[in-house]
Design an enzyme around this catalytic site. Structure first.
Site, PDB file in Angstrom:
ATOM      1  N   ARG A   1       0.084   8.437   1.436  1.00 52.37           N
ATOM      2  CA  ARG A   1      -0.820   8.435   0.267  1.00 52.37           C
ATOM      3  C   ARG A   1      -2.137   9.138   0.596  1.00 52.37           C
ATOM      4  O   ARG A   1      -2.697   9.839  -0.246  1.00 52.37           O
ATOM      5  CB  ARG A   1      -1.101   7.013  -0.206  1.00 52.37           C
ATOM      6  CG  ARG A   1       0.117   6.234  -0.622  1.00 52.37           C
ATOM      7  CD  ARG A   1       0.725   6.735  -1.918  1.00 52.37           C
ATOM      8  NE  ARG A   1       1.830   5.878  -2.303  1.00 52.37           N
ATOM      9  CZ  ARG A   1       3.096   6.279  -2.378  1.00 52.37           C
ATOM     10  NH1 ARG A   1       3.414   7.515  -2.078  1.00 52.37           N
ATOM     11  NH2 ARG A   1       4.037   5.444  -2.746  1.00 52.37           N
TER      12      ARG A   1
ATOM     13  N   LYS B   1      -1.423   4.024  -4.770  1.00 54.84           N
ATOM     14  CA  LYS B   1      -0.217   3.386  -5.297  1.00 54.84           C
ATOM     15  C   LYS B   1       0.271   2.298  -4.340  1.00 54.84           C
ATOM     16  O   LYS B   1       0.423   2.516  -3.145  1.00 54.84           O
ATOM     17  CB  LYS B   1       0.884   4.438  -5.480  1.00 54.84           C
ATOM     18  CG  LYS B   1       2.181   3.890  -6.023  1.00 54.84           C
ATOM     19  CD  LYS B   1       3.210   4.991  -6.155  1.00 54.84           C
ATOM     20  CE  LYS B   1       4.550   4.423  -6.580  1.00 54.84           C
ATOM     21  NZ  LYS B   1       5.577   5.467  -6.624  1.00 54.84           N
TER      22      LYS B   1
END
Length: 180
Positions: A103, A138
């Site tokens: 990420r 996320k």
């Protein structure tokens, strides 16, 4: 192949473990060991800084290829590793640190090294970081993100193999695993 070969050389220089390449993704991690475990996060940070230099040298080497940009994400934490399959074995790693590093890379900026706050805490005092801001990651929610800008000294950028520890050198914070 030329660029990934440069990356492979740096993996060896910093006593890291190349996990895999998938497309344009290159995944490496520190190697847990009694001798080197205390500075795994710092070695991954030095490796990442040298990755940017390797890409610059690759881009400067000639017009036979297009310009390449690199985004790097680093996270630290525990992972699980194993070998998969019964034919054409595949070594892989799983865990929160792997997902967060991915990420950090995905939310990254070309030619920058984006890291988590845990990396800043564990890397040691020889590195300079710049706060990027809070990202909505996320599966994690809001997380502070930082850019790794530099190592503060030339000696600090040498691998463990290349230098002996200075007398009374402070031990960097313990880092179980770092993944990019």
């Amino acid at each position: 192949n030329d660029l990934f070969s440069r990356f492979d050389y740096l993996v060896g220089r910093y006593d890291l473990n190349k996990v895999k390449t998938i497309g344009d993704c290159y995944m490496a991690t520190s190697i847990p060991s009694d001798e080197l475990e205390h500075d795994g996060c710092a070695r991954v940070c030095r490796f990442a800084l040298d990755l940017l230099q390797a890409v610059k040298a690759f881009n400067d080497s000639g017009p036979r290829h297009g310009h390449v940009s690199l985004r790097v994400g680093i996270a630290t934490g525990q992972v699980v590793a194993g070998v998969l399959g019964t034919k054409r074995f595949l070594f892989d790693m799983w865990g929160d640190a792997v997902n967060v590093a991915a990420r950090m890379e995905q939310h990254g900026v070309p030619n920058q090294i984006q890291v988590t706050e845990k990396v800043v805490e564990n890397a040691g005092p020889e590195f300079t970081f710049e706060f990027r801001g809070t990202l909505n990651v996320k599966g994690k929610g809001p997380m502070g993100a930082y850019f790794l800008k530099s190592a503060k000294s030339v000696c600090a950028r040498l691998s463990v193999k290349e230098r002996a520890p200075a007398k009374n050198e402070p031990k960097p914070a313990r880092c179980q695993s770092a993944v990019i």
